[in-house]
Design a protein around this motif. Structure first.
Motif, PDB file in Angstrom:
ATOM      1  N   GLY A  78       4.554  -5.599  34.161  1.00  0.00           N
ATOM      2  CA  GLY A  78       5.476  -4.465  34.217  1.00  0.00           C
ATOM      3  C   GLY A  78       5.039  -3.313  33.334  1.00  0.00           C
ATOM      4  N   ASP A  79       4.566  -3.614  32.116  1.00  0.00           N
ATOM      5  CA  ASP A  79       4.109  -2.553  31.210  1.00  0.00           C
ATOM      6  C   ASP A  79       2.901  -1.827  31.769  1.00  0.00           C
ATOM      7  OD1 ASP A  79       6.145  -3.164  29.505  1.00  0.00           O
ATOM      8  OD2 ASP A  79       4.913  -4.348  28.122  1.00  0.00           O
ATOM      9  N   ASP A  80       1.965  -2.578  32.347  1.00  0.00           N
ATOM     10  CA  ASP A  80       0.783  -1.938  32.940  1.00  0.00           C
ATOM     11  C   ASP A  80       1.181  -1.006  34.076  1.00  0.00           C
ATOM     12  OD1 ASP A  80      -0.821  -3.271  31.180  1.00  0.00           O
ATOM     13  OD2 ASP A  80      -1.363  -4.878  32.578  1.00  0.00           O
ATOM     14  N   LEU A  81       2.110  -1.458  34.922  1.00  0.00           N
ATOM     15  CA  LEU A  81       2.557  -0.606  36.022  1.00  0.00           C
ATOM     16  C   LEU A  81       3.242   0.653  35.504  1.00  0.00           C
ATOM     17  CD1 LEU A  81       3.979  -3.245  38.549  1.00  0.00           C
ATOM     18  CD2 LEU A  81       1.915  -1.866  38.809  1.00  0.00           C
ATOM     19  N   ARG A  82       4.084   0.489  34.487  1.00  0.00           N
ATOM     20  CA  ARG A  82       4.807   1.655  33.956  1.00  0.00           C
ATOM     21  C   ARG A  82       3.840   2.669  33.366  1.00  0.00           C
ATOM     22  NH1 ARG A  82       7.914  -2.562  31.873  1.00  0.00           N
ATOM     23  NH2 ARG A  82       9.825  -2.944  33.039  1.00  0.00           N
ATOM     24  N   ARG A  83       2.873   2.191  32.578  1.00  0.00           N
ATOM     25  CA  ARG A  83       1.916   3.126  31.966  1.00  0.00           C
ATOM     26  C   ARG A  83       1.125   3.876  33.024  1.00  0.00           C
ATOM     27  NH1 ARG A  83       1.476  -0.871  27.730  1.00  0.00           N
ATOM     28  NH2 ARG A  83      -0.072  -2.012  28.939  1.00  0.00           N
ATOM     29  N   LEU A  84       0.675   3.151  34.035  1.00  0.00           N
ATOM     30  CA  LEU A  84      -0.119   3.787  35.082  1.00  0.00           C
ATOM     31  C   LEU A  84       0.705   4.825  35.832  1.00  0.00           C
ATOM     32  CD1 LEU A  84      -2.612   4.035  36.904  1.00  0.00           C
ATOM     33  CD2 LEU A  84      -1.747   2.080  38.214  1.00  0.00           C
ATOM     34  N   PHE A  85       1.914   4.438  36.235  1.00  0.00           N
ATOM     35  CA  PHE A  85       2.729   5.348  37.034  1.00  0.00           C
ATOM     36  C   PHE A  85       3.268   6.503  36.210  1.00  0.00           C
ATOM     37  CE2 PHE A  85       3.621   1.663  40.108  1.00  0.00           C
ATOM     38  CZ  PHE A  85       2.518   2.016  40.861  1.00  0.00           C
ATOM     39  N   LEU A  86       3.558   6.280  34.936  1.00  0.00           N
ATOM     40  CA  LEU A  86       3.984   7.389  34.082  1.00  0.00           C
ATOM     41  C   LEU A  86       2.874   8.418  33.941  1.00  0.00           C
ATOM     42  CD1 LEU A  86       6.053   5.706  31.221  1.00  0.00           C
ATOM     43  CD2 LEU A  86       6.864   7.362  32.908  1.00  0.00           C
TER      44      LEU A  86
END
Length: 420
Positions: free
Chosen positions: A292-300
């Protein structure tokens, strides 16, 4: 004479300071709205950058939250319902032979919370390990394909999707029938496209009738790359597995995996539970959090890039508007408008366009999340803070984008502007 000069000298009036012009908030808003409505097409295109940036920002955060929720569900539904039991007899003693009893499937199935379970191991067929496919009585060239011995409980726990035929059952396993189940990739590699002519595969010189072809498996997907034969048949042809070579796959109800892992060794081998080691599913919390953190960082990062692009579009369009309205600015300055008034007007225009784009973008982002979730049969997840913050982000983006153009407009001198 001196007195006469004094009387004839013109009397100077007291100098009165010229009051500075002011611009009430009402007039400021009116001028900003008039400036936007004067060229509606350009205003719409200017706000479009913020619409795309904020809309992408909301959609990305919403889709990330929705996807993370689905990842949580998938981990809970699959990973948290799988237990593996390993044969560690050789590590505990000089015990020779398989640690799993012959009725291992029935014993593990008697535990509360167990859906299915079975024993499997890779078959070592000796020097001739090649598998070839042919009609019974005919021979072809062989291929190096893994052979797995598995009890019917393994196939039930793996939950494969059957493309053709059927899976072998406990009766076939108990009778030691020479049957096999293939993954669709293995069947295609061996040239088996249909089961209507009862094809067979030869493992070494021993023929096995193919009774089923499977397309996929929810667990133990490597079975799709193997020829799967009944456990009893494998023991009869090639002997029992070597010490430590066998394992058990157990599918449990949600929430029962830890308890099943604790009870499995004793239920299978009450005389020597130390010969077996149950491996419960790992706690998926850390892995879920990391994904989840990896997805959030990428999409942010992607959302921030979209916002920057929108800000550049607003700044560019506002700067062009300043250049086009140089005469208007000069006339207003000549009539008494101060530089700060001109700057405030253009900042208000760019901020209003940013806020409007933020509102429209937020709506489009939420609609996108709901639409994608509905198409995938997911539950849409959009944090309220994201919805509340997105229009503010659009406003701030518009104000920041209009700083330089508005400052440049405030620096235009009346005489220079009127000469153009």
């Amino acid at each position: 004479m001196t007195r006469l000069r004094h009387l004839l000298r013109p009397r100077r009036s007291a100098a009165r300071p010229v009051p500075l012009s002011v611009m009430p908030l009402r007039d400021l808003l009116g001028e900003a709205v008039a400036g936007m409505l004067q060229r509606p097409g350009r205003s719409v295109l200017t706000a479009l950058g913020t619409v795309l940036g904020v809309g992408t920002f909301v959609a990305i955060l919403g889709l990330t939250a929705t996807t993370s929720s689905q990842i949580d569900g998938r981990f809970n539904a699959l990973t948290a319902t799988e237990v593996t039991v390993e044969d560690v007899a050789d590590e505990q003693s000089a015990f020779a032979g398989p640690a799993f009893p012959e009725d291992a499937d029935d014993r593990i199935g008697a535990l509360n919370g167990v859906r299915a379970g079975g024993v499997y191991w890779p078959v070592r067929t000796g020097a001739d390990t090649r598998v070839r496919a042919a009609l019974v009585g005919e021979g072809t060239h062989g291929s190096d394909i893994d052979v797995v011995a598995a009890s019917p409980g393994v196939l039930e726990a793996a939950r494969p999707a059957i493309a053709q035929g059927r899976l072998y059952d406990s009766r076939m396993d108990q009778d030691g029938e020479f049957v096999a189940v293939l993954g669709s990739g293995v069947a295609s590699r061996l040239g088996i496209t249909t089961l209507q002519n009862r094809p067979a595969v030869f493992i070494g010189d021993q023929p096995f009738t193919v009774v089923g072809i499977i397309d996929s498996a929810e667990r133990k997907a490597d079975l799709l790359l193997s020829v799967i034969v009944p456990r009893t048949t494998a023991v009869k042809v090639w002997g029992p597995p070597e010490g430590g070579g066998a394992s058990m796959l157990v599918a449990t109800e949600l929430g029962a995996a830890q308890q099943v892992a604790e009870l499995a060794p004793t239920a299978l081998r009450p005389d020597h539970p130390e010969f077996l080691e149950a491996v419960p599913p790992p706690d998926p919390k850390t892995l879920r959090t990391g994904v989840g953190d990896d997805l959030r960082r990428l999409f942010l990062l992607l959302a921030a890039i979209c916002l920057v692009i929108g800000a550049v579009g607003i700044a560019n369009t506002t700067l062009v508007a300043v250049l086009e309205r140089t005469g208007e600015i000069g006339l207003r300055r000549a009539l008494g408008a101060r530089g700060r008034h001109v700057m405030a007007q253009f900042l208000t225009e760019s901020g209003a366009l940013g806020a409007l784009g933020g509102l429209v973008g937020t709506s489009l982002g939420v609609v996108t999340v709901v639409t994608v979730a509905a198409a995938r049969s997911w539950t849409p997840v959009v944090h309220p803070g994201t919805v509340l913050a997105a229009p503010v982000i659009g406003l701030v983006t518009g104000v920041l984008a209009g700083l330089y153009p508005s400052w440049r407009a405030s620096r235009i001198q009346p005489a220079e502007a009127l000469r153009r």
